[in-house]
Scaffold this active site. Sequence first.
Site, mmCIF file in Angstrom:
data_model
loop_
_atom_site.group_PDB
_atom_site.id
_atom_site.type_symbol
_atom_site.label_atom_id
_atom_site.label_comp_id
_atom_site.label_asym_id
_atom_site.label_seq_id
_atom_site.Cartn_x
_atom_site.Cartn_y
_atom_site.Cartn_z
ATOM 1 N N HIS A 22 0.868 -1.303 0.074
ATOM 2 C CA HIS A 22 -0.088 0.112 -0.095
ATOM 3 C C HIS A 22 0.965 1.200 -0.057
ATOM 4 O O HIS A 22 1.855 1.520 0.870
ATOM 5 C CB HIS A 22 -0.752 -0.052 1.210
ATOM 6 C CG HIS A 22 -1.891 1.206 1.396
ATOM 7 N ND1 HIS A 22 -1.721 1.910 2.420
ATOM 8 C CD2 HIS A 22 -2.671 1.664 0.705
ATOM 9 C CE1 HIS A 22 -2.554 2.921 2.273
ATOM 10 N NE2 HIS A 22 -3.123 2.847 1.179
ATOM 11 N N ASP A 30 6.596 5.824 -21.370
ATOM 12 C CA ASP A 30 6.517 6.196 -22.718
ATOM 13 C C ASP A 30 7.841 5.564 -23.357
ATOM 14 O O ASP A 30 8.926 5.578 -22.578
ATOM 15 C CB ASP A 30 5.931 7.186 -23.339
ATOM 16 C CG ASP A 30 6.795 8.472 -23.048
ATOM 17 O OD1 ASP A 30 8.065 8.533 -22.899
ATOM 18 O OD2 ASP A 30 6.131 9.681 -22.948
ATOM 19 N N ASP A 64 -5.076 3.470 -4.769
ATOM 20 C CA ASP A 64 -5.108 4.153 -3.522
ATOM 21 C C ASP A 64 -6.209 4.886 -3.052
ATOM 22 O O ASP A 64 -6.305 6.272 -3.673
ATOM 23 C CB ASP A 64 -3.667 4.722 -3.223
ATOM 24 C CG ASP A 64 -3.559 4.991 -1.642
ATOM 25 O OD1 ASP A 64 -4.445 4.647 -0.759
ATOM 26 O OD2 ASP A 64 -2.459 5.558 -1.082
ATOM 27 N N MET A 74 2.966 13.206 -16.188
ATOM 28 C CA MET A 74 3.991 14.321 -16.271
ATOM 29 C C MET A 74 3.306 15.648 -16.819
ATOM 30 O O MET A 74 2.916 15.398 -18.188
ATOM 31 C CB MET A 74 5.154 14.016 -17.196
ATOM 32 C CG MET A 74 6.291 14.757 -17.373
ATOM 33 S SD MET A 74 7.494 14.193 -18.569
ATOM 34 C CE MET A 74 8.062 12.784 -17.685
ATOM 35 N N TYR A 113 10.738 12.566 -12.963
ATOM 36 C CA TYR A 113 11.962 11.851 -12.735
ATOM 37 C C TYR A 113 12.401 11.266 -11.499
ATOM 38 O O TYR A 113 12.723 10.316 -11.200
ATOM 39 C CB TYR A 113 12.982 12.624 -13.456
ATOM 40 C CG TYR A 113 12.853 12.702 -14.913
ATOM 41 C CD1 TYR A 113 12.086 11.800 -15.773
ATOM 42 C CD2 TYR A 113 13.624 13.764 -15.347
ATOM 43 C CE1 TYR A 113 12.078 12.367 -17.191
ATOM 44 C CE2 TYR A 113 13.425 13.990 -17.022
ATOM 45 C CZ TYR A 113 12.638 13.335 -17.825
ATOM 46 O OH TYR A 113 12.478 13.491 -19.182
ATOM 47 N N TYR A 131 4.197 12.487 -23.526
ATOM 48 C CA TYR A 131 3.775 13.011 -22.269
ATOM 49 C C TYR A 131 2.628 11.732 -21.777
ATOM 50 O O TYR A 131 1.697 12.084 -21.379
ATOM 51 C CB TYR A 131 2.978 14.250 -22.343
ATOM 52 C CG TYR A 131 3.971 15.537 -22.121
ATOM 53 C CD1 TYR A 131 4.976 15.834 -21.149
ATOM 54 C CD2 TYR A 131 4.099 16.193 -23.445
ATOM 55 C CE1 TYR A 131 5.756 16.747 -21.318
ATOM 56 C CE2 TYR A 131 4.933 17.077 -23.740
ATOM 57 C CZ TYR A 131 5.750 17.596 -22.374
ATOM 58 O OH TYR A 131 6.795 18.667 -22.825
ATOM 59 N N ASN A 133 3.456 9.118 -19.925
ATOM 60 C CA ASN A 133 4.019 8.503 -18.661
ATOM 61 C C ASN A 133 3.004 8.772 -17.613
ATOM 62 O O ASN A 133 2.309 9.720 -17.415
ATOM 63 C CB ASN A 133 5.351 9.188 -18.098
ATOM 64 C CG ASN A 133 6.265 9.274 -19.218
ATOM 65 O OD1 ASN A 133 6.846 8.191 -19.782
ATOM 66 N ND2 ASN A 133 6.642 10.418 -19.594
#
Length: 141
Positions: A22, A30, A64, A74, A113, A131, A133
Site C-alpha cells: 500500500h 513511454d 489508493d 507528467m 523523474y 507525455y 508517462n
Amino acid sequence: MLKGIPSIISPELLKILMEMGHGDTIVIADGNFPSNTCGQRVVRLDGHNVPEILEAILKLFPLDTYSEKPVSLMSVVPGDDVVPTVWDTYETIIKNNFDKFTSFGFIERFAFYEKAKEAYAVIATSEKALYANVILTKGVC
C-alpha cells in the site's frame, strides 16, 4: 497459464505487482522516458503501448483510495506546444476500473523523474505518444 490474468502481464510484472505494498508506486513509461536511468527495477514490455498495459494492470491492481491523486501524469513543459490526447484514453480506462477517480495529479518533468526513482518499478513500453508517462499508487483490496 493462469485464469483471469491478462496475457500482457509478464511473470516478472505479476511478481512485482504482488510484491508492492500500500502506497508503493509504479511507473508506466513511454518510449522516450529514461527508464533505466530512473528505475530501480525495470520491466520491459517492448511492442506494447501504455493504454493496453494500464488497462491490464488495473484489472489486478487496486488504486489508493487514501491518496488524493492516485494517478499522476507528467506535466507538459511550459512552452511545449503539445496537447496529450492519450490522457483522455487514460481517463476512460481508469474510470472503467476505479469508480472513485476524480482527476489526475500533475508533476513537473524533473520532479516526475525524481518520483520515478522512488517508484517500486518502471515499466518501459514502446508508446510513441508524448507525455504518456503515468504513475500509479497502489491501494488495498
